[in-house]
Design an enzyme around this catalytic site. Structure first.
Site, short mmCIF file in Angstrom:
data_model
loop_
_atom_site.label_atom_id
_atom_site.label_comp_id
_atom_site.label_asym_id
_atom_site.label_seq_id
_atom_site.Cartn_x
_atom_site.Cartn_y
_atom_site.Cartn_z
N ASP A 146 0.84 -1.19 0.00
CA ASP A 146 0.00 0.00 0.00
C ASP A 146 0.89 1.25 0.00
O ASP A 146 2.02 1.22 0.50
CB ASP A 146 -0.89 0.04 1.25
CG ASP A 146 -1.94 -1.05 1.25
OD1 ASP A 146 -2.17 -1.65 0.19
OD2 ASP A 146 -2.52 -1.30 2.32
N LYS A 147 0.35 2.33 -0.50
CA LYS A 147 1.11 3.58 -0.59
C LYS A 147 1.68 3.99 0.77
O LYS A 147 2.85 4.41 0.86
CB LYS A 147 0.19 4.69 -1.12
CG LYS A 147 0.88 6.06 -1.21
CD LYS A 147 -0.09 7.12 -1.72
CE LYS A 147 0.58 8.49 -1.75
NZ LYS A 147 -0.35 9.55 -2.20
#
Length: 356
Positions: A146-147
């Site tokens: 995930d970012k």
């Protein structure tokens, strides 16, 4: 008939995939027809579309390949990438924590997306030209983070390595360990969360939720490594499946959302007293077999905001030594119970671990 020597970067891929790469307007039906009539040969022998090819093999095929269509030419124009600046090259190369003939491993910082998307201008995939070095092609992504999740991200340096690593991730042979700071301390010190997940309706697929009836199987092991009274806990998570946002949803489902995770923990997912509001989830370690028969075992240092939070709470990262690896055959498979809902504090999906 044209003669091609299979390159190292195409080693191990299917024959139909080779045509997809090098002659994208040659459809699978065309390749199949050529194969049936003996028009495609590998080292002189008839070949089928599903055959795996090897570097150094001689490939013969009919010389009437379709001309590239307008759509193919348009895709090629879109895929053109602007040269990277010295700053961009230095930025991504500064993340490297492991490099060999098959793989590059980086310690991805929080806030950097793995791939592009709406409103995302800088991402790992867009910087991979800087990591080509002496390889024939740029490295390839084989899994995602995930970012806002930091830590270990593995990149394959060849097509053969990409296929090998992708199979390991799909088969759950790769072992991933995450460190997280949670709100409160799990009632069960160590165990397994078994709670099926699916996309939450009305969120456009941007959010997951526990779905006992229609969700996909999702299992996560965990153990509490340290605690700050009842305020927070340093928890090690090991996902046994690979669902989107799995650790974040499972942590929130047992009533201990990850600090900084407003998406799944709401306004209660934040601590005061100088603790950063960023997500406190870090891909700490990856253990995966290598294509040459060896093993990659790599750990990533904590990002600054998590290291600072640990220091404020009195957690010593040196205490997070990995458990001794136990062969799968020596470990009996325990029964696990499932969460019946994602209600905060519902712990029926936790299985207590003895001697953990």
């Amino acid at each position: 008939m044209p003669t091609i020597i299979i390159a190292d970067d195409d080693d191990g891929i299917r024959l139909d995939r080779w045509f997809q790469r090098h002659a994208p307007d040659t459809s699978f039906n065309i390749v199949s027809r050529w194969a049936r009539t003996g028009g495609i040969r590998l080292d002189g022998a008839k070949a089928a579309p599903g055959d795996r090819i090897a570097a150094g093999q001689t490939l013969l095929y009919p010389d009437h390949l379709p001309e590239p269509s307008a759509a193919t030419r348009a895709r090629a124009e879109v895929e053109y990438r602007e040269p990277l600046s010295d700053a961009q090259i230095g930025y991504i190369r500064g993340m490297i924590i492991h490099q060999d003939a098959h793989a590059i491993v980086i310690n991805k910082p929080p806030g950097l997306a793995t791939q592009g998307g709406s409103g995302i201008t800088t991402h790992v995939d867009g910087l991979l030209d800087a990591l080509q070095f002496d390889a024939a092609t740029r490295p390839k992504l084989v899994h995602r983070l995930d970012k806002d999740t930091s830590g270990v991200l593995l990149l394959a340096r060849t097509a053969r390595a990409a296929a090998f690593f992708s199979k390991s991730f799909a088969g759950r042979d790769a072992r991933k360990t995450y460190w997280a700071l949670t709100i409160g301390v799990p009632n069960v010190e160590s165990g397994e969360i078994d709670a099926p997940l699916s996309k939450q309706p009305g969120t456009g697929g941007e959010k997951m939720h526990v779905d006992p009836e229609g969700g996909l199987k999702a299992r996560t092991r965990y153990r509490v490594l340290d605690r700050a009274a009842g305020r927070a806990a340093w928890v090690e998570f090991s996902p046994l499946t690979g669902r989107t946002h799995q650790i974040r949803v499972h942590a929130a489902a047992i009533g201990n959302a990850i600090v900084g995770d407003g998406k799944y923990g709401g306004k209660d997912a934040f601590l005061t007293g100088g603790i950063s509001r960023k997500l406190h989830l870090h891909a700490r370690r990856l253990v995966i077999d290598a294509p040459d028969g060896g093993k990659i075992d790599i750990s990533a240092e904590l990002p600054a905001h998590i290291a600072e939070s640990f220091a404020l709470l009195g957690f010593d990262p040196a205490l997070g030594a990995p458990l001794v690896e136990v062969p799968k055959s020596a470990t009996p498979k325990p029964k696990s119970r499932r969460l019946s809902s994602a209600t905060s504090g519902n712990r029926r999906g936790e299985r207590r671990s003895r001697g953990g």
